[in-house]
Scaffold this motif. Structure first.
Motif, PDB file in Angstrom:
ATOM      1  N   GLY A   1       0.796  -1.222   0.000  1.00  0.00           N
ATOM      2  CA  GLY A   1       0.000   0.000   0.000  1.00  0.00           C
ATOM      3  C   GLY A   1       0.829   1.272   0.000  1.00  0.00           C
ATOM      4  O   GLY A   1       0.275   2.378  -0.027  1.00  0.00           O
ATOM      5  N   LEU A   2       2.162   1.144   0.002  1.00  0.00           N
ATOM      6  CA  LEU A   2       3.052   2.295   0.006  1.00  0.00           C
ATOM      7  C   LEU A   2       3.868   2.340  -1.284  1.00  0.00           C
ATOM      8  O   LEU A   2       3.991   1.349  -2.002  1.00  0.00           O
ATOM      9  CB  LEU A   2       4.002   2.242   1.204  1.00  0.00           C
ATOM     10  CG  LEU A   2       3.348   2.216   2.590  1.00  0.00           C
ATOM     11  CD1 LEU A   2       4.418   2.100   3.674  1.00  0.00           C
ATOM     12  CD2 LEU A   2       2.485   3.455   2.809  1.00  0.00           C
ATOM     13  N   SER A   3       4.423   3.505  -1.568  1.00  0.00           N
ATOM     14  CA  SER A   3       5.276   3.696  -2.737  1.00  0.00           C
ATOM     15  C   SER A   3       6.729   3.746  -2.295  1.00  0.00           C
ATOM     16  O   SER A   3       7.051   4.250  -1.214  1.00  0.00           O
ATOM     17  CB  SER A   3       4.908   4.986  -3.466  1.00  0.00           C
ATOM     18  OG  SER A   3       3.571   4.925  -3.933  1.00  0.00           O
TER      19      SER A   3
ATOM     20  N   PHE B   1       6.742   5.983   1.090  1.00  0.00           N
ATOM     21  CA  PHE B   1       5.706   6.939   1.468  1.00  0.00           C
ATOM     22  C   PHE B   1       4.335   6.483   0.988  1.00  0.00           C
ATOM     23  O   PHE B   1       4.213   5.624   0.099  1.00  0.00           O
ATOM     24  CB  PHE B   1       6.031   8.318   0.881  1.00  0.00           C
ATOM     25  CG  PHE B   1       6.335   8.305  -0.588  1.00  0.00           C
ATOM     26  CD1 PHE B   1       5.331   8.458  -1.525  1.00  0.00           C
ATOM     27  CD2 PHE B   1       7.641   8.139  -1.042  1.00  0.00           C
ATOM     28  CE1 PHE B   1       5.605   8.429  -2.884  1.00  0.00           C
ATOM     29  CE2 PHE B   1       7.928   8.113  -2.401  1.00  0.00           C
ATOM     30  CZ  PHE B   1       6.912   8.269  -3.324  1.00  0.00           C
ATOM     31  N   ASP B   2       3.333   7.078   1.592  1.00  0.00           N
ATOM     32  CA  ASP B   2       1.947   6.836   1.212  1.00  0.00           C
ATOM     33  C   ASP B   2       1.581   7.851   0.132  1.00  0.00           C
ATOM     34  O   ASP B   2       1.444   9.046   0.406  1.00  0.00           O
ATOM     35  CB  ASP B   2       1.030   6.983   2.431  1.00  0.00           C
ATOM     36  CG  ASP B   2      -0.397   6.587   2.141  1.00  0.00           C
ATOM     37  OD1 ASP B   2      -0.841   6.711   0.976  1.00  0.00           O
ATOM     38  OD2 ASP B   2      -1.095   6.177   3.090  1.00  0.00           O
ATOM     39  N   GLN B   3       1.425   7.374  -1.071  1.00  0.00           N
ATOM     40  CA  GLN B   3       1.170   8.263  -2.207  1.00  0.00           C
ATOM     41  C   GLN B   3      -0.140   9.030  -2.040  1.00  0.00           C
ATOM     42  O   GLN B   3      -0.274  10.149  -2.547  1.00  0.00           O
ATOM     43  CB  GLN B   3       1.133   7.431  -3.487  1.00  0.00           C
ATOM     44  CG  GLN B   3       1.054   8.233  -4.763  1.00  0.00           C
ATOM     45  CD  GLN B   3       1.252   7.357  -5.976  1.00  0.00           C
ATOM     46  OE1 GLN B   3       2.010   6.386  -5.936  1.00  0.00           O
ATOM     47  NE2 GLN B   3       0.574   7.675  -7.066  1.00  0.00           N
ATOM     48  N   ASP B   4      -1.084   8.472  -1.315  1.00  0.00           N
ATOM     49  CA  ASP B   4      -2.374   9.128  -1.129  1.00  0.00           C
ATOM     50  C   ASP B   4      -2.331  10.206  -0.051  1.00  0.00           C
ATOM     51  O   ASP B   4      -3.229  11.047   0.020  1.00  0.00           O
ATOM     52  CB  ASP B   4      -3.453   8.103  -0.754  1.00  0.00           C
ATOM     53  CG  ASP B   4      -3.741   7.137  -1.885  1.00  0.00           C
ATOM     54  OD1 ASP B   4      -3.604   7.541  -3.057  1.00  0.00           O
ATOM     55  OD2 ASP B   4      -4.083   5.972  -1.597  1.00  0.00           O
ATOM     56  N   LYS B   5      -1.312  10.182   0.802  1.00  0.00           N
ATOM     57  CA  LYS B   5      -1.298  11.090   1.954  1.00  0.00           C
ATOM     58  C   LYS B   5      -0.104  12.040   1.986  1.00  0.00           C
ATOM     59  O   LYS B   5      -0.082  12.966   2.798  1.00  0.00           O
ATOM     60  CB  LYS B   5      -1.332  10.277   3.254  1.00  0.00           C
ATOM     61  CG  LYS B   5      -2.623   9.498   3.438  1.00  0.00           C
ATOM     62  CD  LYS B   5      -2.625   8.734   4.758  1.00  0.00           C
ATOM     63  CE  LYS B   5      -3.938   7.976   4.940  1.00  0.00           C
ATOM     64  NZ  LYS B   5      -3.932   7.173   6.203  1.00  0.00           N
TER      65      LYS B   5
ATOM     66  N   GLY C   1       2.811  11.536   5.513  1.00  0.00           N
ATOM     67  CA  GLY C   1       2.839  10.465   4.523  1.00  0.00           C
ATOM     68  C   GLY C   1       4.163   9.792   4.281  1.00  0.00           C
ATOM     69  O   GLY C   1       4.220   8.809   3.537  1.00  0.00           O
TER      70      GLY C   1
ATOM     71  N   HIS D   1       6.893   7.407   5.561  1.00  0.00           N
ATOM     72  CA  HIS D   1       6.975   6.391   6.603  1.00  0.00           C
ATOM     73  C   HIS D   1       8.410   5.967   6.919  1.00  0.00           C
ATOM     74  O   HIS D   1       8.754   5.788   8.091  1.00  0.00           O
ATOM     75  CB  HIS D   1       6.159   5.167   6.187  1.00  0.00           C
ATOM     76  CG  HIS D   1       4.678   5.404   6.182  1.00  0.00           C
ATOM     77  ND1 HIS D   1       3.792   4.622   6.874  1.00  0.00           N
ATOM     78  CD2 HIS D   1       3.926   6.364   5.574  1.00  0.00           C
ATOM     79  CE1 HIS D   1       2.550   5.072   6.688  1.00  0.00           C
ATOM     80  NE2 HIS D   1       2.622   6.120   5.889  1.00  0.00           N
TER      81      HIS D   1
END
Length: 529
Positions: free
Chosen positions: A53-55, A480-484, A500, A502
């Motif tokens: 779920g992360l990039s 990182f969380d691409q959505d956040k 976002g 991590h």
């Protein structure tokens, strides 16, 4: 692979730095290198990061940093590492950590004292040795500043160097390049670079060209004579064959906003003619530098003490007023100049306020307030200038040769570097690019935004083994969380971590873990070889 891994990143979405479409894969790391980017890595690992779920991308390369002294004062560099920066290119705008000789030593003494730095050095080897003994959170690469070169040989006077002095400057420049500097930077609005002519710059640039390195430039103007300033830099590239790079490309001042298309056309024509040209930019429409940058060039002649004397002499103050009248008589001019930092306690109330508000509180006009502040603070005043427009920012960010630079020093969230109200770009540049401009506004694709922040600067500045997620590359990685992912730093509250991000690895060592800086100092000095 055949052996245990030190770090295994599982099931991330890989943006490898090349502008290719992202793909799902694991990343295996042994010591300081990536050993595999592939599906289903099963080797045991000392650390496992669940990136589902992360990039996952290469660590970001800040092409325009000013951490030459702050990284010595506080090597944690939390403002940079928290936004995914793993490498900085320093020594920009003609000002570098070395060489520091003669008049330059005197000029920089106040900077070192203010940051509590006890050590002194003259050359890059001495500086690099200090940095390596101390450690730093990010990889540190640097250009050598033309201002350091000129100031060390000629001083801060408005003079044309003799042939002998040009030879001395060339020798000092060549020594710096041989010691590991990536190229030369110029700062042509700052003393002493402001007093240099094109012939001097051509003579020095030839030394850089012979080594296939790069010349970056804070040009003579980013406003009224923007096009002429660009033509000078491009002409130097044409005459010497040196690769040229324009620092923080902008159109400053509303009356110059219409020049963006002409500037880009000039860049494209230069590339078509064979000139190697690139630029950098930060994703904000406010700039930041010293407050005395508003003054005419002649005020700086001879160094700080002479500048301070002129600012207290009514004859010179009246001349300054006459020369700046057209600009400063505009009703909103001083509303758009903010004080970001002062050195004394008594004037800290000014930080974050506009010159218009400060002058009102002091019962005087804007220019008199500037004179007073500069004298009381002995010129040590930072300022933010609200001088650009969003449309032009978007045009520059999307130009193929434009990469990302924060134009800021590395600071931390506590300690000696947490002072004033610095530009939020020092805490939010890369999350802002990815979150606001790539994800939310779709100004550019996510993979292109990553490319401008990783592989493009690595190739441009000759950072071998960096900027790409491939086996054999150094393990500088942002997860990182691409959505956040988004910046949280503001002009009123700049010391804010972005959202976002991590994990961040520098040379395979966790620098950010579950969103918090670890304090590990795994960065290295990256020298040109």
């Amino acid at each position: 692979m055949g052996k245990n891994l030190d770090v295994l990143i599982k099931e991330g979405l890989i943006y490898d730095g090349t502008r290719s479409e992202p793909f799902a894969a694991d990343v295996g790391i042994s010591e300081d290198r990536i050993v595999a980017v592939q599906d289903n890595i099963h080797e045991p690992a000392a650390l496992v990061i669940n990136a589902k779920g992360l990039s996952v991308s290469p660590g970001f390369i800040d092409t325009h940093a000013h951490s030459d002294f702050t990284i010595i004062a506080d090597p944690r560099a939390e403002g940079k590492i928290s936004q995914g920066v793993t490498t900085e290119i320093n020594g920009n705008c003609g000002m570098s950590a070395a060489p520091i000789l003669n008049k330059v030593r005197d000029k920089r003494e106040a900077d070192l004292r203010e940051l509590g730095i006890k050590e002194r050095w003259k050359t890059f080897p001495e500086y690099f040795s200090l940095l390596e003994r101390q450690g730093c959170a990010v990889n540190f690469a640097t250009l050598t500043g033309h201002g350091n070169i000129r100031g060390s040989v000629v001083g801060y006077g408005d003079v044309t160097p003799s042939r002998s002095e040009i030879e001395q400057m060339s020798a000092l420049l060549c020594s710096s390049l041989e010691e590991g500097a990536l190229g030369m930077s110029t700062g042509l609005i700052y003393p002493p670079g402001i007093f240099s002519g094109t012939e001097e710059l051509v003579a020095l640039s030839k030394n850089v060209s012979e080594r296939s390195l790069i010349c970056t430039s804070h040009m003579r103007s980013e406003g009224d004579t923007l096009i002429e300033s660009m033509e000078e830099i491009l002409a130097i590239g044409k005459m010497t064959g040196v690769r040229v790079h324009i620092s923080h490309l902008k159109t400053a001042g509303e009356r110059n906003w219409h020049k963006a298309d002409e500037a880009l056309a000039l860049l494209n024509a230069a590339k078509s003619s064979g000139i190697a040209v690139t630029c950098d930019r930060y994703p904000y429409i406010a700039s930041s530098t010293e407050l005395d940058a508003v003054l005419p060039a002649w005020v700086f002649e001879g160094g700080d003490e002479k500048e301070l004397a002129r600012l207290q002499d009514e004859k010179y103050k009246e001349r300054i007023r006459r020369e700046l009248q057209e600009e400063t008589d505009r009703t909103t001019y001083w509303d758009k100049v903010l004080v970001s930092s002062v050195s004394s306690d008594r004037n800290q109330w000014m930080e974050g306020k506009s010159i218009a508000d400060i002058s009102s509180a002091l019962g005087t006009d804007g220019l008199n307030a500037v004179f007073r502040i500069l004298v009381e603070e002995r010129l040590r005043v930072g300022a933010i200038f609200l001088s650009m427009c969003e449309e032009n920012l978007r045009k520059f960010l999307t130009w193929d040769g434009c990469m990302i630079g924060s134009d800021s020093s590395a600071r931390s969230f506590n300690g000696i570097t947490r002072k004033g109200r610095p530009h939020p770009r020092g805490f939010g540049t890369f999350p802002r690019l990815l979150g606001k401009y790539a994800r939310d506004e779709r100004l550019l694709t996510f993979q292109n935004a990553v490319h401008k922040s990783t592989l493009l600067p690595a190739v441009t500045f000759g950072l071998k083994g960096r900027g790409m997620l491939r086996a054999g590359m150094y393990a500088d990685i942002a997860i990182f969380d691409q959505d956040k992912i988004i910046d949280n730093a503001t002009f009123d509250a700049p010391f804010q971590k972005p959202s976002g991000i991590h994990y961040v690895l520098v040379n395979g060592i966790p620098a950010v873990w579950e969103g918090e800086p670890t304090g590990r100092l795994a960065g290295r000095v990256l020298r040109h070889v």
